[in-house]
Structure formats: structure tokens, C-alpha cells
Design an enzyme around this catalytic site. Structure first.
Site, PDB file in Angstrom:
ATOM      1  N   GLY A   1      37.361  33.526  37.938  1.00 58.01           N
ATOM      2  CA  GLY A   1      38.807  33.306  37.940  1.00 58.01           C
ATOM      3  C   GLY A   1      39.429  33.534  36.573  1.00 58.01           C
ATOM      4  O   GLY A   1      40.471  34.177  36.440  1.00 58.01           O
ATOM      5  N   CYS A   2      38.776  33.015  35.548  1.00 53.35           N
ATOM      6  CA  CYS A   2      39.311  33.161  34.193  1.00 53.35           C
ATOM      7  C   CYS A   2      39.246  34.611  33.727  1.00 53.35           C
ATOM      8  O   CYS A   2      40.142  35.078  33.017  1.00 53.35           O
ATOM      9  CB  CYS A   2      38.573  32.239  33.232  1.00 53.35           C
ATOM     10  SG  CYS A   2      38.863  30.488  33.606  1.00 53.35           S
ATOM     11  N   THR A   3      38.211  35.329  34.143  1.00 50.89           N
ATOM     12  CA  THR A   3      38.123  36.749  33.810  1.00 50.89           C
ATOM     13  C   THR A   3      39.264  37.505  34.477  1.00 50.89           C
ATOM     14  O   THR A   3      39.922  38.339  33.834  1.00 50.89           O
ATOM     15  CB  THR A   3      36.763  37.331  34.238  1.00 50.89           C
ATOM     16  OG1 THR A   3      35.736  36.655  33.494  1.00 50.89           O
ATOM     17  CG2 THR A   3      36.684  38.822  33.981  1.00 50.89           C
TER      18      THR A   3
ATOM     19  N   ALA B   1      42.483  36.617  32.531  1.00 49.03           N
ATOM     20  CA  ALA B   1      42.505  37.204  31.197  1.00 49.03           C
ATOM     21  C   ALA B   1      42.714  38.719  31.268  1.00 49.03           C
ATOM     22  O   ALA B   1      43.482  39.285  30.482  1.00 49.03           O
ATOM     23  CB  ALA B   1      41.207  36.881  30.462  1.00 49.03           C
TER      24      ALA B   1
END
Length: 158
Positions: free
Chosen positions: A46-48, A51
Site C-alpha cells: 500500500g505504501c509503495t 509513494a
């Protein structure tokens, strides 16, 4: 947990270590609009996605006068790997003790799979050139958030 910020609040000042080995302060961007996005953990799916979404929209955001800073509780070494792996060209800041996340009310109680725990709340805060909060969004989704933020900021490059 701090009280959630709202438009018009003074943005809490900070200085954090960055993935480039230096430090970054909010005051480095005095007179500029800054998008601070708080994410739980570098190199997770999710964070990838989030970002990389900021990376892919960076040119457009910058052309509309916005700087982007990513903030997570990850150590600098992990942020260095994240930036290199995913070609993230904006500053990634390490908030290991989550003091900045706490000051921005992006740290608090979370629920996941029936468990309650303390952690980083995926949040985006836009700080205007006067150092005041222009937009404060909490519990944002990793996918589609940048498109929503662009609509909220009235950025349309079409």
C-alpha cells in the site's frame, strides 16, 4: 494522540533525518506550499502504491507550486532503499520516535483484523506558504488518494 489539525492551524515545526543522509525542516520550505504525507511502512504494497502515485504526479504538483515530503517511522537506511528501489525523487523523512506524526495527529489508535493498537494513521497535510494548514486529511486510502488530493486542491492538468 494530538488533536487533529484543521485548516488555519499553525503547522507544527519539525526537523527530521532524510533518506539522503541530511536533515529536512519544515522551515526549509518557508513561503512554499508543502504536501506532507504520512505513511506506515516503506516497501509495503500500500505504501509503495501511494509513494509511487506521488512520484508519478510530482511534476504536476510541483508545476502548481507544491513540494512533496513523505514521512514514516522507518529508519533512514530503509528509506534509502525505498527511494532507490522505486525512484522516489522527493524527500523521504524518518520519524522513528513518531514525534512529528504525533504532533500532526497522524499517530494513534488503529484497528486491523479485529486488533486495536497504536500506529501511524495514513494522513496527508498540506501546509501553505505562511506555515498554516491548508488541508488536513486523515485515514486516507493508499490507492486513489493522490487523485482525490489533486481534485481537492483544484489541480487539473487535462
Amino acid at each position: 494522540m494530538s488533536e487533529r489539525l484543521v485548516a488555519g492551524d499553525v503547522a507544527p515545526s519539525f526537523t527530521l533525518s532524510n533518506a539522503d543522509g541530511g536533515t529536512t525542516s519544515l522551515t526549509d520550505f518557508a513561503g512554499q506550499n508543502v504536501i506532507l504525507f504520512f505513511y506506515p511502512a516503506a516497501m509495503t504494497p500500500g505504501c509503495t502504491k501511494q509513494a509511487c502515485d506521488f512520484r508519478d504526479n510530482l511534476g504536476s504538483l510541483q508545476s502548481h507550486g507544491y513540494k512533496v515530503l513523505g514521512i514514516s517511522p522507518d529508519p533512514v537506511a530503509k528509506l534509502e532503499k525505498f527511494a532507490a528501489r522505486d525512484s522516489l525523487t522527493y524527500p523521504l523523512l524518518s520519524d522513528e520516535d513518531h514525534a512529528v506524526a504525533d504532533a500532526y495527529a497522524a499517530w494513534g489508535e488503529k484497528k486491523n483484523y479485529g486488533k486495536t493498537y497504536e500506529g501511524l494513521i495514513r494522513s496527508t497535510i498540506v501546509v501553505d506558504g505562511d506555515g498554516r494548514v491548508a488541508v488536513a486529511q486523515y485515514n486516507v486510502r493508499a490507492t486513489g488518494h493522490v487523485a482525490k488530493l489533486r481534485r481537492d486542491l483544484k489541480i487539473d492538468d487535462a
